[in-house]
Design an enzyme around this catalytic site. Structure first.
Site, PDB file in Angstrom:
ATOM      1  N   ASP A  46      20.308 -37.590  60.709  1.00  0.00           N
ATOM      2  CA  ASP A  46      21.439 -38.398  60.230  1.00  0.00           C
ATOM      3  C   ASP A  46      22.023 -37.765  58.962  1.00  0.00           C
ATOM      4  O   ASP A  46      23.046 -38.224  58.442  1.00  0.00           O
ATOM      5  CB  ASP A  46      21.064 -39.873  60.035  1.00  0.00           C
ATOM      6  CG  ASP A  46      19.987 -40.100  58.990  1.00  0.00           C
ATOM      7  OD1 ASP A  46      19.428 -39.112  58.473  1.00  0.00           O
ATOM      8  OD2 ASP A  46      19.691 -41.276  58.684  1.00  0.00           O
ATOM      9  N   SER A  47      21.417 -36.676  58.499  1.00  0.00           N
ATOM     10  CA  SER A  47      22.031 -35.865  57.445  1.00  0.00           C
ATOM     11  C   SER A  47      23.410 -35.394  57.890  1.00  0.00           C
ATOM     12  O   SER A  47      24.189 -34.900  57.077  1.00  0.00           O
ATOM     13  CB  SER A  47      21.143 -34.657  57.107  1.00  0.00           C
ATOM     14  OG  SER A  47      20.774 -33.956  58.282  1.00  0.00           O
ATOM     15  N   ASP A  85      17.701 -38.683  65.284  1.00  0.00           N
ATOM     16  CA  ASP A  85      17.422 -39.567  64.158  1.00  0.00           C
ATOM     17  C   ASP A  85      18.025 -40.943  64.419  1.00  0.00           C
ATOM     18  O   ASP A  85      19.200 -41.044  64.781  1.00  0.00           O
ATOM     19  CB  ASP A  85      18.093 -38.987  62.907  1.00  0.00           C
ATOM     20  CG  ASP A  85      17.155 -38.918  61.728  1.00  0.00           C
ATOM     21  OD1 ASP A  85      16.044 -39.470  61.795  1.00  0.00           O
ATOM     22  OD2 ASP A  85      17.550 -38.290  60.725  1.00  0.00           O
ATOM     23  N   LYS A 115      13.400 -40.148  65.768  1.00  0.00           N
ATOM     24  CA  LYS A 115      12.739 -40.198  64.459  1.00  0.00           C
ATOM     25  C   LYS A 115      13.216 -41.437  63.726  1.00  0.00           C
ATOM     26  O   LYS A 115      14.404 -41.797  63.820  1.00  0.00           O
ATOM     27  CB  LYS A 115      13.075 -38.949  63.635  1.00  0.00           C
ATOM     28  CG  LYS A 115      12.515 -39.001  62.207  1.00  0.00           C
ATOM     29  CD  LYS A 115      12.595 -37.668  61.507  1.00  0.00           C
ATOM     30  CE  LYS A 115      13.911 -37.389  60.830  1.00  0.00           C
ATOM     31  NZ  LYS A 115      14.331 -38.384  59.822  1.00  0.00           N
ATOM     32  N   GLU A 117      12.674 -43.622  59.800  1.00  0.00           N
ATOM     33  CA  GLU A 117      12.147 -43.579  58.439  1.00  0.00           C
ATOM     34  C   GLU A 117      11.389 -44.858  58.124  1.00  0.00           C
ATOM     35  O   GLU A 117      11.820 -45.945  58.524  1.00  0.00           O
ATOM     36  CB  GLU A 117      13.305 -43.437  57.437  1.00  0.00           C
ATOM     37  CG  GLU A 117      14.125 -42.181  57.621  1.00  0.00           C
ATOM     38  CD  GLU A 117      15.290 -42.111  56.624  1.00  0.00           C
ATOM     39  OE1 GLU A 117      15.390 -42.976  55.720  1.00  0.00           O
ATOM     40  OE2 GLU A 117      16.109 -41.181  56.754  1.00  0.00           O
ATOM     41  N   GLU A 184       8.915 -35.873  53.187  1.00  0.00           N
ATOM     42  CA  GLU A 184      10.065 -35.341  52.445  1.00  0.00           C
ATOM     43  C   GLU A 184       9.895 -35.563  50.950  1.00  0.00           C
ATOM     44  O   GLU A 184       9.644 -36.696  50.504  1.00  0.00           O
ATOM     45  CB  GLU A 184      11.368 -35.995  52.942  1.00  0.00           C
ATOM     46  CG  GLU A 184      12.590 -35.492  52.160  1.00  0.00           C
ATOM     47  CD  GLU A 184      13.927 -35.802  52.813  1.00  0.00           C
ATOM     48  OE1 GLU A 184      13.957 -36.336  53.942  1.00  0.00           O
ATOM     49  OE2 GLU A 184      14.954 -35.501  52.172  1.00  0.00           O
TER      50      GLU A 184
HETATM   51  O1  KIV Z   1      18.416 -36.217  58.518  1.00  0.00           O
HETATM   52  C1  KIV Z   1      17.752 -35.183  58.380  1.00  0.00           C
HETATM   53  O2  KIV Z   1      18.255 -34.069  58.458  1.00  0.00           O
HETATM   54  C2  KIV Z   1      16.332 -35.342  58.108  1.00  0.00           C
HETATM   55  C3  KIV Z   1      15.539 -34.116  57.785  1.00  0.00           C
HETATM   56  C4  KIV Z   1      15.923 -33.535  56.497  1.00  0.00           C
HETATM   57  C5  KIV Z   1      14.074 -34.372  57.872  1.00  0.00           C
HETATM   58  O3  KIV Z   1      15.839 -36.424  58.170  1.00  0.00           O
END
Ligand code: KIV
Length: 284
Positions: A46-47, A85, A115, A117, A184
């Site tokens: 989600d970056s 994500d 994924k 969090e 992280e």
């Molecule tokens: O969103 C992302 O890119 C991440 C990674 C940096 C682990 O969660």
């Protein structure tokens, strides 16, 4: 013979073995590059909110954004495991919503894991998603979806108590069935301790060398993000400057009439051109 695409169990089986290389990707060309370069796991992070959409953080990223980008990534990837994500509020509101949203990444986009969090409080969510047949990667430490609570993008686990909390979260997530765990921005000692303690691979980002694998953001590795870079990022090449220079050269050549040249131009067959010129103009 074509190489079989890696699965979540393949990645889990790498615990303590060959280190796991993870890269983010957000669209067809970035995923093709990461896959051809040999990434084991491609994370549609989600970056993308910050890297591709110009947002200040990841809170504005939606399920629609993530599905759109994950679909493009999955069209490119042949070898790596694709992990999507789960964005802010797609799994925090209820376990059933979490399962339904996780399922969309597999059913509609083609990812093979998700994924999310959070710590031990998300263990029941992980179990429910896994029960639906969807492998889950955990993510603790600096969890960017908590940026408002943390008061910024701040390293975590720096005090003895905070480090113990992280270790107990890591145990809970491993026991809930996560196949891997992102750590992280935590001290290397804490990451090394967790890596030694839990039975699933740890994937570090700003968490030192003892993790079972590492993850970096695609644009950071290639120098495609202007501005400040966190100290734990290694930029392997600066593509920003040559890319900008190439685009500026194009703009200058267009203005000067130097592009396109004969090499970039297709001319009409002379007979067709003569016939075209002989035909009367169409009148309304
Ligand atoms: O969103 C992302 O890119 C991440 C990674 C940096 C682990 O969660």
């Amino acid at each position: 013979m074509a190489q079989k695409q890696l699965t979540a169990p393949d990645i889990q089986a790498r615990k303590g073995g060959e280190k796991i290389a993870v890269l983010t990707a957000y669209d067809y060309p970035t995923a093709l590059l990461a896959d051809e370069a040999g990434a084991d796991v491609i994370l549609v992070g989600d970056s993308l909110g910050m890297v591709c959409l110009g947002l200040p953080d990841t809170l504005g990223v939606t399920m629609a954004d993530m599905l759109h980008h994950t679909k493009a990534v999955c069209r490119a990837v042949k070898k790596a495991l694709v992990v999507a994500d789960m964005p802010f509020l797609s799994y925090q509101t209820s376990v059933s919503e979490a399962v339904a949203n996780a399922g969309r990444f597999l059913q509609e986009a083609g990812a093979r894991a998700v994924k999310l969090e959070g710590g031990a409080e998300f263990a029941p969510t992980v179990q429910a998603i896994l029960a639906a047949g969807i492998p889950v990667m955990g993510h603790i430490g600096l969890t960017p979806q908590q940026v408002a609570r943390f008061g910024g993008f701040k390293a975590q686990g720096k005090t003895a108590r905070a480090a113990k909390q992280l270790a107990s979260d890591a145990h809970a997530l491993a026991e809930a069935g996560c196949f891997a765990l992102v750590l992280e921005a935590v001290p290397a000692e804490v990451a090394a301790h967790i890596t030694a303690e839990i039975g699933i691979p740890t994937i570090g980002i700003g968490a030192g060398p003892e993790c079972d694998g590492q993850v970096l953001v695609f644009h950071d590795v290639l120098g495609l993000c202007p501005g400040l870079r966190p100290s734990f990022v290694k930029q392997y090449v600066d593509l920003w400057t040559p890319a900008k220079n190439a685009l500026a050269a194009y703009c200058a050549e267009v203005r000067a009439g130097a592009f396109p040249t004969a090499a970039h131009t297709r001319r009409m067959d002379p007979q067709e051109l003569a016939a075209f010129n002989a035909l009367p103009d169409w009148e309304a």
